[in-house]
Scaffold this motif. Structure first.
Motif, mmCIF file in Angstrom:
data_model
loop_
_atom_site.group_PDB
_atom_site.id
_atom_site.type_symbol
_atom_site.label_atom_id
_atom_site.label_comp_id
_atom_site.label_asym_id
_atom_site.label_seq_id
_atom_site.Cartn_x
_atom_site.Cartn_y
_atom_site.Cartn_z
ATOM 1 N N UNK A 67 4.094 1.314 0.342
ATOM 2 C CA UNK A 67 3.193 2.449 0.126
ATOM 3 C C UNK A 67 2.583 2.370 -1.271
ATOM 4 N N UNK A 68 3.413 2.048 -2.248
ATOM 5 C CA UNK A 68 2.919 1.960 -3.627
ATOM 6 C C UNK A 68 1.914 0.829 -3.824
ATOM 7 N N UNK A 69 1.993 -0.196 -2.996
ATOM 8 C CA UNK A 69 1.063 -1.314 -3.114
ATOM 9 C C UNK A 69 -0.331 -0.988 -2.599
ATOM 10 N N UNK A 70 -0.432 -0.003 -1.707
ATOM 11 C CA UNK A 70 -1.737 0.271 -1.092
ATOM 12 C C UNK A 70 -2.395 1.556 -1.566
ATOM 13 N N UNK A 71 -1.743 2.290 -2.454
ATOM 14 C CA UNK A 71 -2.377 3.518 -2.958
ATOM 15 C C UNK A 71 -2.145 3.662 -4.449
ATOM 16 N N UNK A 72 -3.092 4.308 -5.093
ATOM 17 C CA UNK A 72 -2.948 4.654 -6.512
ATOM 18 C C UNK A 72 -2.761 6.156 -6.669
ATOM 19 N N UNK A 73 -2.571 6.839 -5.548
ATOM 20 C CA UNK A 73 -2.434 8.289 -5.539
ATOM 21 C C UNK A 73 -1.050 8.669 -6.075
ATOM 22 N N UNK A 74 -1.012 9.156 -7.309
ATOM 23 C CA UNK A 74 0.255 9.497 -7.958
ATOM 24 C C UNK A 74 0.975 10.659 -7.258
ATOM 25 N N UNK A 75 0.212 11.584 -6.705
ATOM 26 C CA UNK A 75 0.833 12.707 -5.997
ATOM 27 C C UNK A 75 1.610 12.193 -4.783
ATOM 28 N N UNK A 76 1.008 11.283 -4.019
ATOM 29 C CA UNK A 76 1.701 10.720 -2.855
ATOM 30 C C UNK A 76 2.951 9.963 -3.281
ATOM 31 N N UNK A 77 2.834 9.188 -4.335
ATOM 32 C CA UNK A 77 3.981 8.437 -4.844
ATOM 33 C C UNK A 77 5.109 9.398 -5.223
ATOM 34 N N UNK B 166 -16.110 -3.309 5.706
ATOM 35 C CA UNK B 166 -14.933 -3.972 6.278
ATOM 36 C C UNK B 166 -13.732 -3.826 5.346
ATOM 37 N N UNK B 167 -13.961 -3.954 4.042
ATOM 38 C CA UNK B 167 -12.881 -3.790 3.057
ATOM 39 C C UNK B 167 -12.319 -2.371 3.111
ATOM 40 N N UNK B 168 -13.204 -1.375 3.166
ATOM 41 C CA UNK B 168 -12.762 0.017 3.238
ATOM 42 C C UNK B 168 -11.991 0.288 4.524
ATOM 43 N N UNK B 169 -12.410 -0.306 5.617
ATOM 44 C CA UNK B 169 -11.706 -0.138 6.896
ATOM 45 C C UNK B 169 -10.308 -0.753 6.819
ATOM 46 N N UNK B 170 -10.205 -1.952 6.228
ATOM 47 C CA UNK B 170 -8.885 -2.585 6.075
ATOM 48 C C UNK B 170 -7.977 -1.741 5.189
ATOM 49 N N UNK B 171 -8.507 -1.209 4.113
ATOM 50 C CA UNK B 171 -7.719 -0.365 3.217
ATOM 51 C C UNK B 171 -7.260 0.885 3.948
ATOM 52 N N UNK B 172 -8.139 1.492 4.713
ATOM 53 C CA UNK B 172 -7.779 2.683 5.485
ATOM 54 C C UNK B 172 -6.639 2.345 6.450
ATOM 55 N N UNK B 173 -6.748 1.228 7.154
ATOM 56 C CA UNK B 173 -5.713 0.833 8.102
ATOM 57 C C UNK B 173 -4.393 0.521 7.394
ATOM 58 N N UNK B 174 -4.466 -0.148 6.249
ATOM 59 C CA UNK B 174 -3.258 -0.463 5.476
ATOM 60 C C UNK B 174 -2.556 0.810 5.001
ATOM 61 N N UNK B 175 -3.333 1.748 4.507
ATOM 62 C CA UNK B 175 -2.730 3.002 4.051
ATOM 63 C C UNK B 175 -2.125 3.770 5.212
ATOM 64 N N UNK B 176 -2.839 3.866 6.307
ATOM 65 C CA UNK B 176 -2.310 4.558 7.480
ATOM 66 C C UNK B 176 -0.999 3.924 7.925
ATOM 67 N N UNK B 177 -0.962 2.601 7.977
ATOM 68 C CA UNK B 177 0.261 1.902 8.383
ATOM 69 C C UNK B 177 1.392 2.134 7.376
ATOM 70 N N UNK B 178 1.082 2.051 6.089
ATOM 71 C CA UNK B 178 2.114 2.234 5.059
ATOM 72 C C UNK B 178 2.661 3.653 5.063
ATOM 73 N N UNK B 179 1.784 4.634 5.174
ATOM 74 C CA UNK B 179 2.227 6.027 5.166
ATOM 75 C C UNK B 179 3.083 6.336 6.389
ATOM 76 N N UNK B 180 2.631 5.874 7.548
ATOM 77 C CA UNK B 180 3.391 6.187 8.766
ATOM 78 C C UNK B 180 4.697 5.393 8.809
ATOM 79 N N UNK B 181 4.695 4.172 8.310
ATOM 80 C CA UNK B 181 5.935 3.392 8.259
ATOM 81 C C UNK B 181 6.945 4.067 7.336
#
Length: 155
Positions: free
Chosen positions: A96-106, A32-47
């Motif tokens: 976006x920065x709050x939901x990912x640690x991916x430096x390349x995306x940042x 459930x945690x992984x699903x929420x994180x996936x949804x948060x990232x998808x929303x942040x990236x698309x927003x």
């Protein structure tokens, strides 16, 4: 003796059931945690991508209105709209920065925002078009990297 074996068997069965239930519950919470994180990232990236698209458009409009008449109410309105859209894009970048640690995306997102900010500084139509192309390419690069990041979370 038979009753002792039965009692021990029952206790062993209950203990095993308890251990498996705990493990299953832990796995369900993790899933459930992984699903929420996936949804948060998808929303942040698309927003962010949507906000940056709107900001780029407002920057182009601002440049065109300034070329027509930098003292006109239309230019003032376009400038104010570009400020509003920049604020939206910046807020989306922070989310976006709050939901990912991916430096390349940042880095890709930051570059795309910076390039969009520079559109209104163009000296002529060719320069504006080139700045616009660079900003659009940077956004596409971000979107491709974001898609990979999202897809990897589903594996």
């Amino acid at each position: 003796m038979t009753s002792l074996v039965a009692i021990l068997g029952t206790l062993l069965g209950a203990t095993a059931t308890y251990v498996f239930q705990i493990r299953t519950a832990k796995q369900a919470r993790q899933s459930a945690r992984e699903e929420r994180l996936w949804q948060e990232r998808l929303a942040a990236y698309s927003t962010f991508a949507g906000a940056l698209t709107d900001f780029r458009k407002s920057q182009n409009d601002r440049w065109h209105r300034e070329q027509e008449d930098s003292q006109s109410p239309a230019y003032a309105t376009a400038r104010d709209e570009s400020y509003r859209q920049r604020a939206n894009a910046t807020a989306a970048l922070f989310r976006l920065r709050l939901v990912t640690t991916n430096q390349k995306l940042d880095s890709l997102a930051s570059l795309a925002l910076r390039l969009a900010e520079e559109i209104h500084d163009a000296t002529d139509e060719q320069d504006r078009a080139e700045r616009g192309r660079k900003a659009r390419r940077a956004l596409l690069d971000f979107a491709q990297a974001a898609a990979i990041d999202i897809q990897q979370l589903r594996v």
